[in-house]
Design a protein around this motif. Structure first.
Motif, PDB file in Angstrom:
ATOM      1  N   PRO A  31      15.477  37.517  51.232  1.00 27.04           N
ATOM      2  CA  PRO A  31      16.270  37.307  50.006  1.00 27.04           C
ATOM      3  C   PRO A  31      17.123  38.516  49.631  1.00 27.04           C
ATOM      4  O   PRO A  31      18.231  38.354  49.113  1.00 27.04           O
ATOM      5  CB  PRO A  31      15.187  37.037  48.943  1.00 27.04           C
ATOM      6  N   ALA A  32      16.612  39.746  49.922  1.00 28.28           N
ATOM      7  CA  ALA A  32      17.385  40.942  49.595  1.00 28.28           C
ATOM      8  C   ALA A  32      18.659  41.006  50.434  1.00 28.28           C
ATOM      9  O   ALA A  32      19.739  41.369  49.938  1.00 28.28           O
ATOM     10  CB  ALA A  32      16.538  42.190  49.826  1.00 28.28           C
ATOM     11  N   VAL A  33      18.557  40.647  51.718  1.00 32.60           N
ATOM     12  CA  VAL A  33      19.733  40.625  52.579  1.00 32.60           C
ATOM     13  C   VAL A  33      20.725  39.557  52.095  1.00 32.60           C
ATOM     14  O   VAL A  33      21.943  39.783  52.048  1.00 32.60           O
ATOM     15  CB  VAL A  33      19.322  40.364  54.043  1.00 32.60           C
ATOM     16  N   THR A  34      20.200  38.378  51.722  1.00 23.50           N
ATOM     17  CA  THR A  34      21.075  37.309  51.238  1.00 23.50           C
ATOM     18  C   THR A  34      21.841  37.746  50.001  1.00 23.50           C
ATOM     19  O   THR A  34      23.048  37.484  49.859  1.00 23.50           O
ATOM     20  CB  THR A  34      20.237  36.058  50.923  1.00 23.50           C
ATOM     21  N   ARG A  35      21.172  38.460  49.100  1.00 25.27           N
ATOM     22  CA  ARG A  35      21.849  38.952  47.897  1.00 25.27           C
ATOM     23  C   ARG A  35      22.943  39.951  48.244  1.00 25.27           C
ATOM     24  O   ARG A  35      24.029  39.948  47.650  1.00 25.27           O
ATOM     25  CB  ARG A  35      20.831  39.604  46.945  1.00 25.27           C
ATOM     26  N   LEU A  36      22.671  40.845  49.206  1.00 27.37           N
ATOM     27  CA  LEU A  36      23.677  41.827  49.624  1.00 27.37           C
ATOM     28  C   LEU A  36      24.910  41.137  50.202  1.00 27.37           C
ATOM     29  O   LEU A  36      26.053  41.562  49.956  1.00 27.37           O
ATOM     30  CB  LEU A  36      23.075  42.805  50.641  1.00 27.37           C
ATOM     31  N   ILE A  37      24.694  40.068  50.979  1.00 26.52           N
ATOM     32  CA  ILE A  37      25.821  39.332  51.553  1.00 26.52           C
ATOM     33  C   ILE A  37      26.619  38.645  50.452  1.00 26.52           C
ATOM     34  O   ILE A  37      27.868  38.659  50.442  1.00 26.52           O
ATOM     35  CB  ILE A  37      25.319  38.303  52.587  1.00 26.52           C
ATOM     36  N   GLN A  38      25.910  38.060  49.499  1.00 28.07           N
ATOM     37  CA  GLN A  38      26.609  37.422  48.376  1.00 28.07           C
ATOM     38  C   GLN A  38      27.425  38.444  47.582  1.00 28.07           C
ATOM     39  O   GLN A  38      28.562  38.178  47.180  1.00 28.07           O
ATOM     40  CB  GLN A  38      25.583  36.736  47.466  1.00 28.07           C
ATOM     41  N   ASP A  39      26.841  39.643  47.397  1.00 22.90           N
ATOM     42  CA  ASP A  39      27.536  40.691  46.635  1.00 22.90           C
ATOM     43  C   ASP A  39      28.800  41.152  47.342  1.00 22.90           C
ATOM     44  O   ASP A  39      29.852  41.345  46.708  1.00 22.90           O
ATOM     45  CB  ASP A  39      26.607  41.892  46.418  1.00 22.90           C
ATOM     46  N   TYR A  42      31.523  38.575  47.091  1.00 25.83           N
ATOM     47  CA  TYR A  42      32.089  38.559  45.741  1.00 25.83           C
ATOM     48  C   TYR A  42      33.055  39.728  45.557  1.00 25.83           C
ATOM     49  O   TYR A  42      34.153  39.556  45.018  1.00 25.83           O
ATOM     50  CB  TYR A  42      30.959  38.624  44.715  1.00 25.83           C
ATOM     51  N   ARG A  43      32.632  40.923  46.021  1.00 25.87           N
ATOM     52  CA  ARG A  43      33.487  42.106  45.862  1.00 25.87           C
ATOM     53  C   ARG A  43      34.777  41.977  46.657  1.00 25.87           C
ATOM     54  O   ARG A  43      35.849  42.410  46.205  1.00 25.87           O
ATOM     55  CB  ARG A  43      32.725  43.364  46.312  1.00 25.87           C
TER      56      ARG A  43
END
Length: 302
Positions: A31-39, A42-43
């Motif tokens: 989940p931490a990797v998935t959040r980093l990819i989403q971030d 977005y950026r």
């Protein structure tokens, strides 16, 4: 602004082919990797991966971006490798000046062993006279030098080397070659090869001859011990030199014998006083001094 961690996660997903594999590479949770990819998406305002059956498939934009990211990471890896090499003293450049007597054999042999353990290191090895070596070190053109005299100069630091005795080099066919050691008095009226350049060691030899009323027949003056030994091997006469040069030329036509009374050579290593000694130069000096002392010990027992 994107973060290095986000870029690292993007690269890891490309390399591993999934968020789960990327998590293992980065020691994170999936989940931490998935959040980093989403971030990072977005950026950047880009869709970098398509979700297909639980997998992350890179888009064409992601592939283009990855090429640039990989170039950056390769640069960072090169920096890390360079830093590791520096820490372990495997990379850099050393400029060494050694006396001609050492430059003929001992110094290049030691430098070769030093280089073998450091494949990216560069060494410049020179063989000047002591005054020239002093000038090069004091002006920063050389990192260190081995010299005859322990110069009294504020421009250099001096590290004495173990003192050692002069030896006699003479033709194997010479009558004195049968002696186990040669005394100064044995050289009276013998053909002699002397070193032309004035130095403390030559002054000492002359003083010993005078004290024992010895007058050799001067046949040749030579500025270099290598030339003196080579001419001795050709039968021109006898010479008094350092054991490093003598041992190099000893063989079928030249023999080496101890000389009495003992005459000491006192050499030293000099480094610039205006800057700290670099760690790589310190390592070179430490190894050189250890091998130098071991060589002198072998000569004494031999």
């Amino acid at each position: 602004m994107i973060t290095h961690r986000q870029v690292e996660a993007f690269r890891a997903v490309i390399l591993a082919g999934s968020a789960t594999g990327a998590a293992q590479l980065m020691s994170l949770t999936q989940p931490a990797v998935t959040r980093l990819i989403q971030d990072i998406e977005y950026r950047l305002q880009l869709t970098l991966f398509e979700r297909r059956g639980g997998k992350l498939v890179p888009t064409s934009d992601a592939i283009t971006l990855y090429r640039e990211v990989e170039r950056s990471f390769q640069g960072l890896e090169r920096i890390e490798r360079q830093a590791a090499d520096l820490r372990e003293r495997r990379v850099g450049r050393l400029r060494i000046a050694g006396l001609p007597a050492l430059a003929v054999d001992f110094l290049p042999a030691f430098a070769a062993r030093f280089l073998a353990a450091r494949p990216t290191l560069e060494i410049t090895v020179l063989g000047p006279t002591s005054p020239l070596a002093l000038d090069w070190v004091s002006s920063g053109q050389c990192d260190l030098a081995v010299v005859h005299e322990q110069f009294q100069s504020t421009a250099v630091r001096t590290t004495p080397l173990p003192p050692f005795e002069a030896v006699v080099a003479l033709p194997r066919s010479h009558p004195l070659a049968s002696k186990h050691e040669i005394h100064a008095t044995d050289l009276h009226e013998q053909d002699f090869i002397t070193l032309a350049a004035p130095s403390l060691i030559e002054h000492t030899i002359s003083s010993v001859f005078a004290a024992h009323r010895v007058r050799p027949r001067l046949r040749v003056e030579s500025p270099l011990t290598m030339m003196a030994c080579r001419m001795a091997a050709e039968g021109i006469g006898i010479t008094l030199v350092d054991p490093f040069t003598a041992d190099h030329y000893a063989g079928e036509r030249l023999v080496v014998r101890p000389f009495r009374p003992a005459i000491l050579f006192e050499w030293a290593i000099i480094t610039p006083s205006f800057t700290p000694v670099a760690p790589l130069a310190e390592e070179f000096m430490a190894g050189f001094i250890a091998e130098f002392a071991a060589r002198i010990a072998v000569n004494r027992t031999g």
